[in-house]
Design a protein around this motif. Structure first.
Motif, PDB file in Angstrom:
ATOM      1  N   THR A  52       0.829  -1.211   0.000  1.00  0.00           N
ATOM      2  CA  THR A  52       0.000   0.000   0.000  1.00  0.00           C
ATOM      3  C   THR A  52       0.860   1.256   0.000  1.00  0.00           C
ATOM      4  O   THR A  52       2.032   1.225   0.400  1.00  0.00           O
ATOM      5  CB  THR A  52      -0.940   0.025   1.236  1.00  0.00           C
ATOM      6  N   ASP A  53       0.254   2.354  -0.449  1.00  0.00           N
ATOM      7  CA  ASP A  53       0.898   3.674  -0.368  1.00  0.00           C
ATOM      8  C   ASP A  53       0.323   4.435   0.821  1.00  0.00           C
ATOM      9  O   ASP A  53       0.495   5.638   0.918  1.00  0.00           O
ATOM     10  CB  ASP A  53       0.635   4.459  -1.659  1.00  0.00           C
ATOM     11  N   SER A  54      -0.386   3.744   1.699  1.00  0.00           N
ATOM     12  CA  SER A  54      -1.116   4.399   2.775  1.00  0.00           C
ATOM     13  C   SER A  54      -0.330   4.390   4.079  1.00  0.00           C
ATOM     14  O   SER A  54      -0.119   3.319   4.667  1.00  0.00           O
ATOM     15  CB  SER A  54      -2.446   3.672   2.988  1.00  0.00           C
ATOM     16  N   GLN A 101      -8.082   8.420  10.821  1.00  0.00           N
ATOM     17  CA  GLN A 101      -7.834   7.945   9.455  1.00  0.00           C
ATOM     18  C   GLN A 101      -9.100   8.056   8.644  1.00  0.00           C
ATOM     19  O   GLN A 101     -10.157   8.475   9.151  1.00  0.00           O
ATOM     20  CB  GLN A 101      -7.195   6.555   9.421  1.00  0.00           C
ATOM     21  N   GLY A 102      -9.017   7.694   7.350  1.00  0.00           N
ATOM     22  CA  GLY A 102     -10.133   7.936   6.440  1.00  0.00           C
ATOM     23  C   GLY A 102     -11.415   7.224   6.815  1.00  0.00           C
ATOM     24  O   GLY A 102     -12.510   7.786   6.737  1.00  0.00           O
ATOM     25  N   PHE A 126     -13.926   2.889  -2.586  1.00  0.00           N
ATOM     26  CA  PHE A 126     -12.851   2.105  -1.989  1.00  0.00           C
ATOM     27  C   PHE A 126     -13.510   1.126  -1.003  1.00  0.00           C
ATOM     28  O   PHE A 126     -14.606   1.406  -0.516  1.00  0.00           O
ATOM     29  CB  PHE A 126     -11.855   3.036  -1.284  1.00  0.00           C
ATOM     30  N   THR A 128     -13.308   0.352   2.152  1.00  0.00           N
ATOM     31  CA  THR A 128     -13.797   0.799   3.469  1.00  0.00           C
ATOM     32  C   THR A 128     -14.991   1.750   3.309  1.00  0.00           C
ATOM     33  O   THR A 128     -15.877   1.786   4.159  1.00  0.00           O
ATOM     34  CB  THR A 128     -12.690   1.525   4.265  1.00  0.00           C
ATOM     35  N   ARG A 219      -6.234  11.289  -2.452  1.00  0.00           N
ATOM     36  CA  ARG A 219      -5.109  11.580  -3.366  1.00  0.00           C
ATOM     37  C   ARG A 219      -5.420  12.802  -4.225  1.00  0.00           C
ATOM     38  O   ARG A 219      -5.232  12.804  -5.435  1.00  0.00           O
ATOM     39  CB  ARG A 219      -4.809  10.323  -4.210  1.00  0.00           C
ATOM     40  N   SER A 256      -8.462  10.558   3.860  1.00  0.00           N
ATOM     41  CA  SER A 256      -7.473   9.774   4.579  1.00  0.00           C
ATOM     42  C   SER A 256      -6.150  10.484   4.329  1.00  0.00           C
ATOM     43  O   SER A 256      -5.648  10.487   3.213  1.00  0.00           O
ATOM     44  CB  SER A 256      -7.408   8.351   4.025  1.00  0.00           C
ATOM     45  N   LYS A 258      -3.323   9.662   5.141  1.00  0.00           N
ATOM     46  CA  LYS A 258      -2.206   8.714   5.061  1.00  0.00           C
ATOM     47  C   LYS A 258      -1.645   8.629   3.646  1.00  0.00           C
ATOM     48  O   LYS A 258      -0.648   7.965   3.414  1.00  0.00           O
ATOM     49  CB  LYS A 258      -2.690   7.334   5.523  1.00  0.00           C
ATOM     50  N   ARG A 407      -2.070  -5.321  -7.536  1.00  0.00           N
ATOM     51  CA  ARG A 407      -1.676  -3.922  -7.377  1.00  0.00           C
ATOM     52  C   ARG A 407      -0.300  -3.831  -6.741  1.00  0.00           C
ATOM     53  O   ARG A 407      -0.046  -4.453  -5.713  1.00  0.00           O
ATOM     54  CB  ARG A 407      -2.692  -3.188  -6.499  1.00  0.00           C
TER      55      ARG A 407
HETATM   56  N1  F0G Z   1     -10.568   6.169   0.508  1.00  0.00           N
HETATM   57  C1  F0G Z   1      -9.630   5.770  -0.373  1.00  0.00           C
HETATM   58  C2  F0G Z   1      -9.727   6.214  -1.795  1.00  0.00           C
HETATM   59  C3  F0G Z   1      -8.578   4.950   0.049  1.00  0.00           C
HETATM   60  O1  F0G Z   1      -7.668   4.561  -0.840  1.00  0.00           O
HETATM   61  C4  F0G Z   1      -8.520   4.553   1.404  1.00  0.00           C
HETATM   62  C5  F0G Z   1      -7.442   3.678   1.884  1.00  0.00           C
HETATM   63  C6  F0G Z   1      -9.513   4.998   2.288  1.00  0.00           C
HETATM   64  C7  F0G Z   1     -10.520   5.816   1.799  1.00  0.00           C
HETATM   65  C8  F0G Z   1      -9.531   4.602   3.731  1.00  0.00           C
HETATM   66  O2  F0G Z   1      -8.599   5.307   4.430  1.00  0.00           O
HETATM   67  O3  F0G Z   1      -7.063   3.573   5.379  1.00  0.00           O
HETATM   68  O4  F0G Z   1      -7.080   5.928   6.233  1.00  0.00           O
HETATM   69  O5  F0G Z   1      -8.966   4.425   6.729  1.00  0.00           O
HETATM   70  N2  F0G Z   1      -6.680   3.034   1.129  1.00  0.00           N
HETATM   71  C9  F0G Z   1      -5.549   2.185   1.447  1.00  0.00           C
HETATM   72  C10 F0G Z   1      -5.067   1.470   0.215  1.00  0.00           C
HETATM   73  C11 F0G Z   1      -5.717   1.314   2.628  1.00  0.00           C
HETATM   74  O6  F0G Z   1      -4.198   0.575   0.365  1.00  0.00           O
HETATM   75  O7  F0G Z   1      -5.493   1.787  -0.891  1.00  0.00           O
HETATM   76  P1  F0G Z   1      -7.881   4.766   5.772  1.00  0.00           P
END
Ligand code: F0G
Length: 467
Positions: A52-54, A101-102, A126, A128, A219, A256, A258, A407
């Motif tokens: 992941t890039d998170s 976090q997101g 996504f 979550t 992003r 998010s 991260k 990925r």
């Molecule tokens: N929305 C998007 C577009 C994301 O890519 C992610 C997380 C989240 C929401 C959730 O955010 O992890 O801070 O709770 N994406 C990571 C990934 C985990 O590997 O693409 P989070």
């Protein structure tokens, strides 16, 4: 094939984190112990981690220095006000609700706006976000643009299908659709950007029907950079101006931090509706924290604040997007088919196409993920029928994912060109004997989000042939 040179990094390296490749026999043991699930492999057993890039990026000297400014006061911390001012400046929204976090931003937001039976359209949710919509009784509708599936150079394959969106709203009635989302960039379909024209169109449709329009903006800076590069009229604008314009068309955003916050932890909800902000904040206090820290420490907040400013630096974004183009190019040259054009944060290998002898039910993406680790100590993630397939618990109907992908996400400012060349070389070795790769069978799985914990058995080549 266009040649892409690796961009020269706009930074030098001040601190290093040792990594090592375990011997092949040890890697085989690790795979067996992990029951072939890459999520169960320890980080120290991995050489190049592209899971992941998170939260996996490298922080700058300004971010590390900012940690010392972290104000850990429970209420009214200075760090929060600096963060609030920065997020307001970018988004133009009046209320900034911090979360750690997101997915917590998703939780507090959807808990406050959704009723059972509501629909939430999105270019693509996504996982979550989808899970939070479903958890609050809603139905998550993906509406990627039709161009997303065509193999060409269209730079805005992350767009939402606006015709479908309009038809959907008319069919279901605006009262059943409290909010429409656009995810920038569109992670699940390849990390590809959304054009300003598409944003404006979607915004007009939503507001004509009195529906809220929001971003999932993990992003946003990478998206703004693509707009600058490919959309006419934006060449002369700064990334910040483009980001500000992007945010001017939405009622609010969930982030998010991260990803484009360049930090290990953090997130927020930004919005201008006072009543909704109050409702969200009340829930925040119950599940996350006081409104001036929301689950982040003062240090986290400072790192995100500095990161949000830095991420809009154009030299950084040119390097970031250029690095992904380079990576896509060397992977293709190694013989693995990828989704093109390359997006902002990851390369998506089409494992279904790469391993045509392994049917979706035997998980070609899993086969390639395992082989990347076995051959080179590399961790990627299957985004195919393990993640999105399975059996409907109610009807028993079996389904596969639309594509069998792997990925390879690239952490920000972490790996160099030679790391990426090493990954491509590993893929070249795998490509030379790809016909020998086997399918997999699931031996244990959870009902929800099974990819994180499932266990697998590798099939023999005879089993692959007879099925
Ligand atoms: N929305 C998007 C577009 C994301 O890519 C992610 C997380 C989240 C929401 C959730 O955010 O992890 O801070 O709770 N994406 C990571 C990934 C985990 O590997 O693409 P989070």
């Amino acid at each position: 094939m266009k040649e892409h040179k690796h961009p020269s990094e706009p930074f030098r390296i001040k601190s290093v984190e040792p990594i090592a490749l375990l011997p092949r026999a040890a890697r085989e043991k690790v795979l067996k112990r992990a029951r072939f699930n890459i999520f169960k492999v320890k980080a120290e057993e991995i050489y190049i981690d592209l899971l992941t890039d998170s939260g996996t990026g490298a922080m700058s000297i300004d971010q590390w220095a900012a940690l010392m400014r972290g104000d850990e006061s429970y209420a009214g911390a200075r760090s929060f006000y600096r963060f609030e001012e920065t997020v307001k400046d970018i988004t133009g929204k009046k209320f900034i609700v911090p979360t750690h976090q997101g997915r917590v931003a998703e939780n507090v937001f959807f808990s406050s706006v959704l009723k059972k039976g509501d629909y939430v359209p999105n270019n693509t949710h996504f996982d979550t976000t989808r899970a939070n919509v479903i958890h609050k009784g809603g139905e998550a509708m993906d509406m990627p643009c039709p161009e997303a599936d065509i193999e060409d150079d269209n730079p805005f394959k992350g767009n939402i299908d606006t015709q479908r969106l309009e038809r959907f709203i008319e069919e279901k009635g605006a009262d059943k659709v409290p909010v429409v989302f656009i995810t920038v960039t569109n992670n699940s379909t390849g990390g590809q950007p959304v054009s300003m024209a598409n944003i404006i169109e979607a915004s007009t449709i939503c507001h004509r029907h009195g529906i809220l329009f929001y971003y999932d903006c993990a992003r946003f800076a990478e998206n703004a950079y693509f707009i600058k590069r490919y959309e006419s009229g934006y060449e002369g604008k700064t990334i910040k101006e483009i980001a500000q314009e992007m945010f001017s068309y939405v009622d609010g955003a969930l982030m998010s931090a991260k990803k484009d916050g360049l930090a290990s932890m953090g997130g927020f909800v930004a919005l201008s509706d006072e009543k909704l902000a109050t409702k969200i904040t009340e829930l925040l206090i119950v599940i996350e924290g006081f409104p001036t820290y929301g689950g982040m420490s003062g240090r986290d907040i400072e790192a995100v604040t500095a990161g949000l400013k830095e991420v809009m630096n154009e030299d950084y974004l040119a390097y970031r997007v250029g690095q992904l183009e380079y990576f896509g190019n060397v992977i293709e040259q190694a013989g693995a088919p990828i989704i093109k054009p390359t997006g902002g944060h990851a390369i998506f290998i089409n494992a279904g196409k790469f391993l045509p002898h392994i049917p979706p039910e035997q998980f070609p993406g899993q086969s390639l993920t395992v082989e990347l680790y076995r051959e080179g100590g590399i961790r990627g993630v299957e985004i195919g029928s393990i993640m999105f397939g399975g059996e409907d618990p109610e009807t028993g109907k079996k389904y596969n994912a639309p594509k069998e992908l792997v990925r390879l996400a690239v952490p920000r400012r972490v790996y160099t060109a030679s790391h990426l060349d090493y990954v491509a070389e590993t893929l070249r070795k795998i490509a030379a004997r790809k016909g020998e790769l086997n399918g997999f069978r699931i031996t244990k799985e959870a009902k929800l989000l099974r990819h994180f914990t499932a266990e697998f058995e590798e099939m023999t080549s005879e089993q692959v042939e007879v099925s």
